[in-house]
Motif scaffolding. Structure first.
Motif, PDB file in Angstrom:
ATOM      1  N   THR B  42      43.061  49.240  46.185  1.00 27.48           N
ATOM      2  CA  THR B  42      43.810  48.000  46.057  1.00 27.48           C
ATOM      3  C   THR B  42      45.270  48.317  45.717  1.00 27.48           C
ATOM      4  N   PRO B  63      46.065  40.026  46.959  1.00 26.00           N
ATOM      5  CA  PRO B  63      44.992  40.993  47.196  1.00 26.00           C
ATOM      6  C   PRO B  63      43.915  40.409  48.111  1.00 26.00           C
ATOM      7  N   THR B  65      40.451  39.640  49.304  1.00 26.47           N
ATOM      8  CA  THR B  65      39.177  39.542  48.588  1.00 26.47           C
ATOM      9  C   THR B  65      37.999  39.470  49.548  1.00 26.47           C
ATOM     10  N   GLY B  85      39.409  44.740  51.553  1.00 26.85           N
ATOM     11  CA  GLY B  85      40.015  44.763  50.226  1.00 26.85           C
ATOM     12  C   GLY B  85      39.629  46.034  49.475  1.00 26.85           C
ATOM     13  N   GLY B  86      40.512  46.486  48.615  1.00 23.14           N
ATOM     14  CA  GLY B  86      40.268  47.741  47.915  1.00 23.14           C
ATOM     15  C   GLY B  86      39.854  47.587  46.472  1.00 23.14           C
ATOM     16  N   ALA B  87      39.726  46.337  45.998  1.00 17.00           N
ATOM     17  CA  ALA B  87      39.311  46.153  44.607  1.00 17.00           C
ATOM     18  C   ALA B  87      37.893  46.688  44.430  1.00 17.00           C
ATOM     19  N   LYS B  91      35.212  47.188  47.367  1.00 12.88           N
ATOM     20  CA  LYS B  91      35.079  48.473  48.071  1.00 12.88           C
ATOM     21  C   LYS B  91      33.659  49.006  48.069  1.00 12.88           C
TER      22      LYS B  91
END
Lengths: 267, 156
Positions: B42, B63, B65, B85-87, B91
């Motif tokens: 993220t 971000p 989602t 998304g990289g959160a 992920k």
């Protein structure tokens, strides 16, 4: 009713309440027919000639080359689908014309799928032609929803100018949120008709949707080749161009949205 | 609502039509398309990157989602990019989206902390070894090079 609608080519009138749920979204050729996360689409390009082909008989399998569905998909009617407990993607692929009724109720959207934004851009110039956003729930005024037509949220009326029909490739972006249940296989089938003639059918598998996610998807919509005559007719007869958008989770219909279209440049 | 007419599309459409008529050529053949998945931690800049490539503004980016599928046009091809998304809570689902990809773009923040870079490294290695990605071409993008703390390519 508050929408923010930035139309350069189009003006959108939506009936009262919430969602901008109808899309004109399309896809280009498919390389991944498998389900799951692939971008898969079977879009049938139909030649639209001057006179629509006669409607096939009930229960006849429609063959390729006819002005309707893909090879081998049996013709279905709205009446018979309304009798079924569960409607599948194959069921709607056999429909030959726009439905008169919604094939499911708003309550059947048990995954709380909500469409929040829709945008069209011309792929050849990059120009955004149309964009509509659904305001967040807080602004929408929840109180008086009971009085409104329950179908108001699932119908959108689009107004485009004639130039729109000359476009070849548009990118249509759809944004949607999902409730807290994960969705294994989300699929959209959208069918566009002019009067009783199928113009184009889109089949798009979103695949897996993360719970409580907000997702966007842009597909490229190739305009079907339209004869001058058909285009003329479409322009002269606003709202005779209509679409049904069917949404499936795990091959079961959960949402049905409708839209109609004017290309005359006026209300 | 009034009708907003555009002065942009219509003249261009007329021009294109005239051009075609004069040249007696049909419309150009459609460009080939490739499916690509775009991952990274993220804040690495995936969404911004793709917006830039599509000539879109990056002011309102938040971000991601979920997933964001975008058709990125180039002169002789179109890349259908599935950006994820990289959160942390997103992920863990990355591998649900690998199927059907023909390439991978891995974006990282060159100026991130050592710790984050380590996390990125681990994610990259997982992706490289994943059965659905291990045979595909990878583009590793060392983003945020404009930041003073950015590591050079070598360092990354």
């Amino acid at each position: 009713m508050s929408y923010s609608c930035i139309g350069t080519e189009a003006v959108c009138n939506s009936q009262d309440s919430s969602s901008s749920s109808a899309q004109r979204s399309g896809t280009s050729k498919s390389n991944n027919p498998s389900g799951g996360s692939g971008r898969s689409a079977e879009s049938s390009d139909h030649q639209t000639q001057d006179t629509p082909t006669p409607k096939p008989l009930v229960a006849m399998r429609v063959k390729k080359g006819c002005n309707s569905t893909e090879t081998g998909v049996p013709v279905t009617t709205e009446e018979e689908l309304l009798r079924k407990p569960v409607i599948t993607p194959e069921d709607v692929l056999g429909l030959q014309k726009i439905t008169e009724n919604y094939l499911c109720s708003p309550d059947e959207n048990v995954y709380s799928i909500d469409f929040t934004r829709f945008k069209i851009r011309d792929m050849e110039t990059g120009t955004v032609l149309f964009e509509i956003t659904k305001p967040p729930a807080a602004e929408r005024g929840q109180g008086d929803k009971k009085d409104l037509d329950p179908n108001a949220g699932r119908f959108v009326r689009y107004q485009f100018t004639p130039a729109f029909l000359r476009l070849r490739q548009v990118g249509a972006t759809v944004e949607f949120t999902v409730g807290d249940k994960p969705i294994n296989n989300f699929r959209m089938i959208e069918r566009h008709y002019f009067r009783e003639q199928l113009l184009k059918s889109f089949d798009f598998e979103f695949g897996f949707c993360i719970p409580s996610s907000k997702n966007t998807c842009e597909h490229i919509y190739e305009f079907p080749p339209l004869s001058e005559e058909i285009m003329r007719e479409m322009i002269l007869h606003p709202y005779d161009t209509q679409s049904d958008s069917f949404y499936f989770v795990d091959n079961k219909l959960v949402m049905h949205n409708k839209a109609d279209y004017s290309y005359s440049g006026g209300p | 609502m009034g009708i907003v007419r555009s002065n942009n599309v219509f003249p261009i459409v007329i021009y294109v039509m005239c051009f075609r008529a004069l040249c007696c050529k049909g419309p150009p053949p459609p460009r080939p398309e490739y499916d690509v998945v775009c991952i990274g931690l993220t804040g690495s800049g995936k969404t911004s990157l793709l917006s830039r490539l599509c000539s879109e503004g990056t002011e309102n980016i938040v971000p991601t989602t979920g997933f964001s599928i975008k058709a990125v046009p180039f002169q002789n091809a179109i890349l259908n990019v599935k950006e994820l998304g990289g959160a942390d809570n997103i992920k863990k689902y990355w591998s649900r989206y690998y199927q059907g990809s023909q390439g991978v773009i891995f974006v990282l923040d060159s100026a991130s902390s050592e710790e984050d870079l380590e996390i990125a490294r681990n994610e990259l290695h997982s992706a490289l070894q994943h059965p659905q990605l291990c045979t595909l071409p990878f583009l590793i993008l060392a983003n945020h090079q404009d930041k003073p703390a950015a590591r050079s390519l070598q360092e990354v």
